[in-house]
Write a protein that holds these residues in place. Structure first.
Motif, PDB file in Angstrom:
ATOM      1  N   VAL A 209       0.862  -1.182   0.000  1.00  0.00           N
ATOM      2  CA  VAL A 209       0.000   0.000   0.000  1.00  0.00           C
ATOM      3  C   VAL A 209       0.902   1.237   0.000  1.00  0.00           C
ATOM      4  O   VAL A 209       1.661   1.449   0.937  1.00  0.00           O
ATOM      5  CB  VAL A 209      -0.916   0.036   1.243  1.00  0.00           C
ATOM      6  N   SER A 210       0.812   2.016  -1.049  1.00  0.00           N
ATOM      7  CA  SER A 210       1.673   3.204  -1.126  1.00  0.00           C
ATOM      8  C   SER A 210       1.064   4.365  -0.346  1.00  0.00           C
ATOM      9  O   SER A 210      -0.155   4.436  -0.174  1.00  0.00           O
ATOM     10  CB  SER A 210       1.872   3.619  -2.588  1.00  0.00           C
ATOM     11  N   ASP A 211       1.935   5.245   0.102  1.00  0.00           N
ATOM     12  CA  ASP A 211       1.463   6.451   0.778  1.00  0.00           C
ATOM     13  C   ASP A 211       0.545   7.252  -0.141  1.00  0.00           C
ATOM     14  O   ASP A 211      -0.419   7.868   0.308  1.00  0.00           O
ATOM     15  CB  ASP A 211       2.641   7.324   1.219  1.00  0.00           C
ATOM     16  N   GLY A 212       0.835   7.236  -1.432  1.00  0.00           N
ATOM     17  CA  GLY A 212       0.037   7.978  -2.402  1.00  0.00           C
ATOM     18  C   GLY A 212      -1.400   7.504  -2.504  1.00  0.00           C
ATOM     19  O   GLY A 212      -2.295   8.285  -2.833  1.00  0.00           O
ATOM     20  N   GLU A 213      -1.629   6.215  -2.210  1.00  0.00           N
ATOM     21  CA  GLU A 213      -2.994   5.695  -2.261  1.00  0.00           C
ATOM     22  C   GLU A 213      -3.891   6.357  -1.228  1.00  0.00           C
ATOM     23  O   GLU A 213      -5.106   6.431  -1.412  1.00  0.00           O
ATOM     24  CB  GLU A 213      -2.996   4.181  -2.039  1.00  0.00           C
ATOM     25  N   VAL A 214      -3.305   6.841  -0.141  1.00  0.00           N
ATOM     26  CA  VAL A 214      -4.105   7.470   0.910  1.00  0.00           C
ATOM     27  C   VAL A 214      -4.871   8.660   0.345  1.00  0.00           C
ATOM     28  O   VAL A 214      -6.081   8.780   0.545  1.00  0.00           O
ATOM     29  CB  VAL A 214      -3.222   7.900   2.108  1.00  0.00           C
ATOM     30  N   GLY A 215      -4.190   9.523  -0.377  1.00  0.00           N
ATOM     31  CA  GLY A 215      -4.843  10.690  -0.962  1.00  0.00           C
ATOM     32  C   GLY A 215      -5.903  10.330  -1.980  1.00  0.00           C
ATOM     33  O   GLY A 215      -6.888  11.058  -2.142  1.00  0.00           O
ATOM     34  N   LEU A 216      -5.717   9.202  -2.647  1.00  0.00           N
ATOM     35  CA  LEU A 216      -6.683   8.778  -3.657  1.00  0.00           C
ATOM     36  C   LEU A 216      -7.937   8.157  -3.061  1.00  0.00           C
ATOM     37  O   LEU A 216      -9.019   8.255  -3.633  1.00  0.00           O
ATOM     38  CB  LEU A 216      -6.035   7.766  -4.615  1.00  0.00           C
ATOM     39  N   ARG A 217      -7.797   7.511  -1.896  1.00  0.00           N
ATOM     40  CA  ARG A 217      -8.920   6.757  -1.323  1.00  0.00           C
ATOM     41  C   ARG A 217      -9.696   7.497  -0.252  1.00  0.00           C
ATOM     42  O   ARG A 217     -10.844   7.149   0.005  1.00  0.00           O
ATOM     43  CB  ARG A 217      -8.408   5.439  -0.729  1.00  0.00           C
ATOM     44  N   LEU A 218      -9.081   8.493   0.407  1.00  0.00           N
ATOM     45  CA  LEU A 218      -9.813   9.184   1.468  1.00  0.00           C
ATOM     46  C   LEU A 218     -10.944  10.013   0.884  1.00  0.00           C
ATOM     47  O   LEU A 218     -10.775  10.672  -0.138  1.00  0.00           O
ATOM     48  CB  LEU A 218      -8.887  10.097   2.271  1.00  0.00           C
TER      49      LEU A 218
ATOM     50  N   HIS B 234     -15.273  20.224   4.933  1.00  0.00           N
ATOM     51  CA  HIS B 234     -15.105  20.611   6.341  1.00  0.00           C
ATOM     52  C   HIS B 234     -13.719  20.283   6.888  1.00  0.00           C
ATOM     53  O   HIS B 234     -13.432  20.570   8.040  1.00  0.00           O
ATOM     54  CB  HIS B 234     -16.154  19.913   7.211  1.00  0.00           C
ATOM     55  N   VAL B 235     -12.867  19.660   6.069  1.00  0.00           N
ATOM     56  CA  VAL B 235     -11.575  19.169   6.544  1.00  0.00           C
ATOM     57  C   VAL B 235     -10.459  19.653   5.621  1.00  0.00           C
ATOM     58  O   VAL B 235     -10.614  19.679   4.405  1.00  0.00           O
ATOM     59  CB  VAL B 235     -11.593  17.612   6.574  1.00  0.00           C
ATOM     60  N   ASP B 236      -9.329  20.006   6.221  1.00  0.00           N
ATOM     61  CA  ASP B 236      -8.131  20.344   5.437  1.00  0.00           C
ATOM     62  C   ASP B 236      -7.573  19.035   4.886  1.00  0.00           C
ATOM     63  O   ASP B 236      -6.987  18.237   5.622  1.00  0.00           O
ATOM     64  CB  ASP B 236      -7.114  21.049   6.335  1.00  0.00           C
ATOM     65  N   ARG B 237      -7.760  18.806   3.617  1.00  0.00           N
ATOM     66  CA  ARG B 237      -7.409  17.524   2.988  1.00  0.00           C
ATOM     67  C   ARG B 237      -5.933  17.170   3.152  1.00  0.00           C
ATOM     68  O   ARG B 237      -5.593  16.032   3.459  1.00  0.00           O
ATOM     69  CB  ARG B 237      -7.780  17.541   1.512  1.00  0.00           C
ATOM     70  N   ASP B 238      -5.044  18.131   2.932  1.00  0.00           N
ATOM     71  CA  ASP B 238      -3.611  17.837   3.042  1.00  0.00           C
ATOM     72  C   ASP B 238      -3.253  17.392   4.453  1.00  0.00           C
ATOM     73  O   ASP B 238      -2.484  16.438   4.626  1.00  0.00           O
ATOM     74  CB  ASP B 238      -2.780  19.060   2.647  1.00  0.00           C
TER      75      ASP B 238
ATOM     76  N   ALA C 173      -3.166  10.508   8.141  1.00  0.00           N
ATOM     77  CA  ALA C 173      -3.381   9.097   7.816  1.00  0.00           C
ATOM     78  C   ALA C 173      -2.090   8.410   7.377  1.00  0.00           C
ATOM     79  O   ALA C 173      -1.820   7.272   7.779  1.00  0.00           O
ATOM     80  CB  ALA C 173      -4.451   8.971   6.725  1.00  0.00           C
ATOM     81  N   VAL C 174      -1.275   9.075   6.576  1.00  0.00           N
ATOM     82  CA  VAL C 174      -0.018   8.490   6.112  1.00  0.00           C
ATOM     83  C   VAL C 174       0.912   8.203   7.291  1.00  0.00           C
ATOM     84  O   VAL C 174       1.553   7.150   7.352  1.00  0.00           O
ATOM     85  CB  VAL C 174       0.667   9.397   5.064  1.00  0.00           C
ATOM     86  N   GLY C 175       0.979   9.122   8.232  1.00  0.00           N
ATOM     87  CA  GLY C 175       1.822   8.902   9.412  1.00  0.00           C
ATOM     88  C   GLY C 175       1.426   7.643  10.166  1.00  0.00           C
ATOM     89  O   GLY C 175       2.278   6.833  10.569  1.00  0.00           O
ATOM     90  N   TYR C 176       0.126   7.444  10.339  1.00  0.00           N
ATOM     91  CA  TYR C 176      -0.341   6.252  11.047  1.00  0.00           C
ATOM     92  C   TYR C 176      -0.254   4.999  10.179  1.00  0.00           C
ATOM     93  O   TYR C 176      -0.041   3.905  10.703  1.00  0.00           O
ATOM     94  CB  TYR C 176      -1.747   6.472  11.608  1.00  0.00           C
TER      95      TYR C 176
END
Length: 170
Positions: free
Chosen positions: A120-129, A134-138, A144-147
């Motif tokens: 699972v790449s870190d990049g997938e996080v941005g694609l799947r969330l 109401h939330v700062d996406r970055d 999420a990537v940190g965890y």
């Protein structure tokens, strides 16, 4: 306080015992373990440093939900990836609060999860969330990537040592 995720490692030779009583592995006060609080005390100073060794405990705060979405099937009818077993589950709400979700994972399950998390790449996080106005996406993706990285390391260490884990969402 919110719903949080805690996982505790166990040695492979006690797998049958843990499967019969998964709660026996979970601390009476997981938040104290995660935040460096004195267990059972209502008012205490915290170090905000995990009191239990990181090879023995994983704390995912509220990011478990992000990791659940990341590893869940993309649509109905598709098999979940192996890593989903590590994040699957939800609490049961009732009038007095909630009952936590608890699951034990055997060393062989942890091995499959560790191998899958490695893919699972870190990049997938941005694609799947999910996107929310109401939330700062970055910030949410970074959180999420940190965890995800912590979960990867924890699972890899358990797999390398032939250990299993019990996790609690609650």
């Amino acid at each position: 306080m919110g719903i949080r995720y805690y996982a505790y490692a166990f040695d492979g030779d006690v797998t049958d015992q843990v499967l019969s009583d998964p709660r026996s592995v979970v601390s009476a006060d997981p938040l104290a373990d995660a935040w460096g609080l004195e267990p059972g005390v209502r008012i205490s100073r915290t170090t905000f440093e995990q009191a239990v060794c990181e090879r023995d405990m994983l704390y995912l705060d509220k990011a478990w939900r992000h990791l659940q979405v990341l590893t869940a099937p993309l649509r109905a009818g598709i098999t979940a990836r192996p890593a989903f077993r590590m994040f699957e589950g939800s609490i049961t709400m009732h009038d007095e609060g909630w009952d936590p979700w608890v699951r034990a994972l055997t060393p062989s399950e942890v091995l499959a999860i560790a191998q899958d998390l490695d893919e699972v790449s870190d990049g997938e996080v941005g694609l799947r969330l999910p996107v929310s106005s109401h939330v700062d996406r970055d910030r949410e993706v970074d959180y999420a990537v940190g965890y995800l990285r912590r979960a990867r390391t924890f699972a890899k260490n358990l797999a390398d040592d032939g250990r299993g884990m019990v996790y609690l969402i609650g």
